[in-house]
Design a protein around this motif. Sequence first.
Motif, PDB file in Angstrom:
ATOM      1  N   ASP A 244       0.835  -1.205   0.000  1.00  0.00           N
ATOM      2  CA  ASP A 244       0.000   0.000   0.000  1.00  0.00           C
ATOM      3  C   ASP A 244       0.870   1.256   0.000  1.00  0.00           C
ATOM      4  N   ASP A 245       2.021   1.185   0.654  1.00  0.00           N
ATOM      5  CA  ASP A 245       2.961   2.311   0.653  1.00  0.00           C
ATOM      6  C   ASP A 245       3.551   2.512  -0.743  1.00  0.00           C
ATOM      7  N   VAL A 246       3.852   1.417  -1.430  1.00  0.00           N
ATOM      8  CA  VAL A 246       4.358   1.498  -2.807  1.00  0.00           C
ATOM      9  C   VAL A 246       3.328   2.208  -3.682  1.00  0.00           C
ATOM     10  N   THR A 247       2.072   1.824  -3.531  1.00  0.00           N
ATOM     11  CA  THR A 247       0.991   2.449  -4.303  1.00  0.00           C
ATOM     12  C   THR A 247       0.921   3.949  -4.025  1.00  0.00           C
ATOM     13  N   ALA A 248       1.036   4.330  -2.758  1.00  0.00           N
ATOM     14  CA  ALA A 248       0.971   5.751  -2.381  1.00  0.00           C
ATOM     15  C   ALA A 248       2.144   6.528  -2.981  1.00  0.00           C
ATOM     16  N   VAL A 249       3.349   5.962  -2.940  1.00  0.00           N
ATOM     17  CA  VAL A 249       4.526   6.634  -3.500  1.00  0.00           C
ATOM     18  C   VAL A 249       4.367   6.778  -5.009  1.00  0.00           C
ATOM     19  N   LYS A 250       3.942   5.711  -5.680  1.00  0.00           N
ATOM     20  CA  LYS A 250       3.785   5.753  -7.140  1.00  0.00           C
ATOM     21  C   LYS A 250       2.651   6.687  -7.575  1.00  0.00           C
ATOM     22  N   ARG A 251       1.683   6.905  -6.694  1.00  0.00           N
ATOM     23  CA  ARG A 251       0.629   7.882  -6.958  1.00  0.00           C
ATOM     24  C   ARG A 251       1.209   9.296  -6.928  1.00  0.00           C
ATOM     25  N   ALA A 252       2.237   9.481  -6.114  1.00  0.00           N
ATOM     26  CA  ALA A 252       2.842  10.805  -5.940  1.00  0.00           C
ATOM     27  C   ALA A 252       3.911  11.104  -6.985  1.00  0.00           C
ATOM     28  N   ILE A 253       4.723  10.096  -7.332  1.00  0.00           N
ATOM     29  CA  ILE A 253       5.887  10.355  -8.191  1.00  0.00           C
ATOM     30  C   ILE A 253       6.353   9.059  -8.848  1.00  0.00           C
ATOM     31  N   ASP A 254       7.018   9.188  -9.982  1.00  0.00           N
ATOM     32  CA  ASP A 254       7.579   8.033 -10.674  1.00  0.00           C
ATOM     33  C   ASP A 254       8.859   7.624  -9.955  1.00  0.00           C
ATOM     34  N   ALA A 255       8.845   6.452  -9.337  1.00  0.00           N
ATOM     35  CA  ALA A 255      10.004   5.979  -8.580  1.00  0.00           C
ATOM     36  C   ALA A 255       9.970   4.465  -8.493  1.00  0.00           C
ATOM     37  N   GLU A 256      11.128   3.868  -8.435  1.00  0.00           N
ATOM     38  CA  GLU A 256      11.244   2.438  -8.176  1.00  0.00           C
ATOM     39  C   GLU A 256      11.158   2.263  -6.666  1.00  0.00           C
ATOM     40  N   CYS A 257      10.412   1.264  -6.205  1.00  0.00           N
ATOM     41  CA  CYS A 257      10.223   1.048  -4.775  1.00  0.00           C
ATOM     42  C   CYS A 257      10.562  -0.381  -4.386  1.00  0.00           C
ATOM     43  N   ILE A 258      10.973  -0.541  -3.145  1.00  0.00           N
ATOM     44  CA  ILE A 258      11.148  -1.856  -2.540  1.00  0.00           C
ATOM     45  C   ILE A 258      10.289  -1.867  -1.285  1.00  0.00           C
ATOM     46  N   ALA A 259       9.386  -2.847  -1.192  1.00  0.00           N
ATOM     47  CA  ALA A 259       8.580  -3.029   0.015  1.00  0.00           C
ATOM     48  C   ALA A 259       9.244  -4.110   0.861  1.00  0.00           C
TER      49      ALA A 259
ATOM     50  N   ALA B 251      -0.889   9.067   3.360  1.00  0.00           N
ATOM     51  CA  ALA B 251      -0.378  10.415   3.073  1.00  0.00           C
ATOM     52  C   ALA B 251      -0.798  10.880   1.683  1.00  0.00           C
ATOM     53  N   GLU B 252      -1.090  12.148   1.583  1.00  0.00           N
ATOM     54  CA  GLU B 252      -1.411  12.750   0.294  1.00  0.00           C
ATOM     55  C   GLU B 252      -0.152  12.789  -0.580  1.00  0.00           C
ATOM     56  N   PRO B 253      -0.296  12.746  -1.907  1.00  0.00           N
ATOM     57  CA  PRO B 253       0.871  12.817  -2.799  1.00  0.00           C
ATOM     58  C   PRO B 253       1.781  14.021  -2.515  1.00  0.00           C
ATOM     59  N   ALA B 254       1.207  15.163  -2.232  1.00  0.00           N
ATOM     60  CA  ALA B 254       2.027  16.363  -1.953  1.00  0.00           C
ATOM     61  C   ALA B 254       2.892  16.167  -0.708  1.00  0.00           C
ATOM     62  N   VAL B 255       2.388  15.462   0.284  1.00  0.00           N
ATOM     63  CA  VAL B 255       3.138  15.189   1.520  1.00  0.00           C
ATOM     64  C   VAL B 255       4.327  14.281   1.208  1.00  0.00           C
ATOM     65  N   ILE B 256       4.097  13.255   0.402  1.00  0.00           N
ATOM     66  CA  ILE B 256       5.173  12.324   0.040  1.00  0.00           C
ATOM     67  C   ILE B 256       6.239  13.050  -0.782  1.00  0.00           C
ATOM     68  N   ILE B 257       5.816  13.854  -1.740  1.00  0.00           N
ATOM     69  CA  ILE B 257       6.763  14.625  -2.555  1.00  0.00           C
ATOM     70  C   ILE B 257       7.587  15.555  -1.676  1.00  0.00           C
ATOM     71  N   ASN B 258       6.945  16.231  -0.738  1.00  0.00           N
ATOM     72  CA  ASN B 258       7.644  17.136   0.178  1.00  0.00           C
ATOM     73  C   ASN B 258       8.677  16.378   1.023  1.00  0.00           C
ATOM     74  N   ALA B 259       8.305  15.213   1.528  1.00  0.00           N
ATOM     75  CA  ALA B 259       9.231  14.406   2.339  1.00  0.00           C
ATOM     76  C   ALA B 259      10.442  13.988   1.511  1.00  0.00           C
ATOM     77  N   LEU B 260      10.207  13.592   0.260  1.00  0.00           N
ATOM     78  CA  LEU B 260      11.316  13.168  -0.609  1.00  0.00           C
ATOM     79  C   LEU B 260      12.204  14.353  -0.988  1.00  0.00           C
ATOM     80  N   GLU B 261      11.608  15.523  -1.192  1.00  0.00           N
ATOM     81  CA  GLU B 261      12.398  16.727  -1.483  1.00  0.00           C
ATOM     82  C   GLU B 261      13.298  17.070  -0.301  1.00  0.00           C
ATOM     83  N   LYS B 262      12.763  16.975   0.909  1.00  0.00           N
ATOM     84  CA  LYS B 262      13.554  17.264   2.115  1.00  0.00           C
ATOM     85  C   LYS B 262      14.691  16.254   2.297  1.00  0.00           C
TER      86      LYS B 262
END
Length: 183
Positions: free
Chosen positions: A12-27, A95-106
């Motif tokens: 579910d976290d992978v889905t949330a990250v991919k909803r926010a941004i194009d990224a490879e994920c490992i669960a 988390a909303e996509p904007a929150v995930i993007i903000n966390a990754l930017e930080k």
Amino acid sequence: MIKEVIVVEGRDDVTAVKRAIDAECIAVGGFGINSEVIRRIKEAQKRKGVIVLTDPDFAGEKIRRIISKRVPGIKHAYITQEEGLKDGDIGVENAEPAVIINALEKAKATLEVKEEIFNMQDLYYFGLSGHPESKHRRDILGKELGIGLGNGRQLIARLNSYGITKEEFLKAMNKIHGQGEEK
């Protein structure tokens, strides 16, 4: 696309990250972090870098510490409990996509243009798709390259996301064929 591989707790976290941004994920599968998952994270760190984004709770912090001990040099992205709260449940998946993007930017995520070196034709040509032994061959290749197991689509995404070169791919395929696999 984010250059680094994002490590999260579950699907579910992978889905949330991919909803926010194009990224490879490992669960990592929660506390089920086994040696295979750690090996994949180490390979991702070596090739592209890793950003850990776990839930803002006790379990998430424990998982973060386990990964940090075993994989040096990783980056960390954080969301607050308030940002991950939904119906009494706390997690990255809320988390909303904007929150995930903000966390990754930080966390100083690096953006890059995704290069499509491998495609489905490559998989067919090398018997990694459309062949009776395709799954077995993909499993061996994933282990050889340190990118894990997956179906054809996942394999293409990982080959391209992890920056696997044609030379590395061919060397691994030759090794597989040298172990009794035939094309």
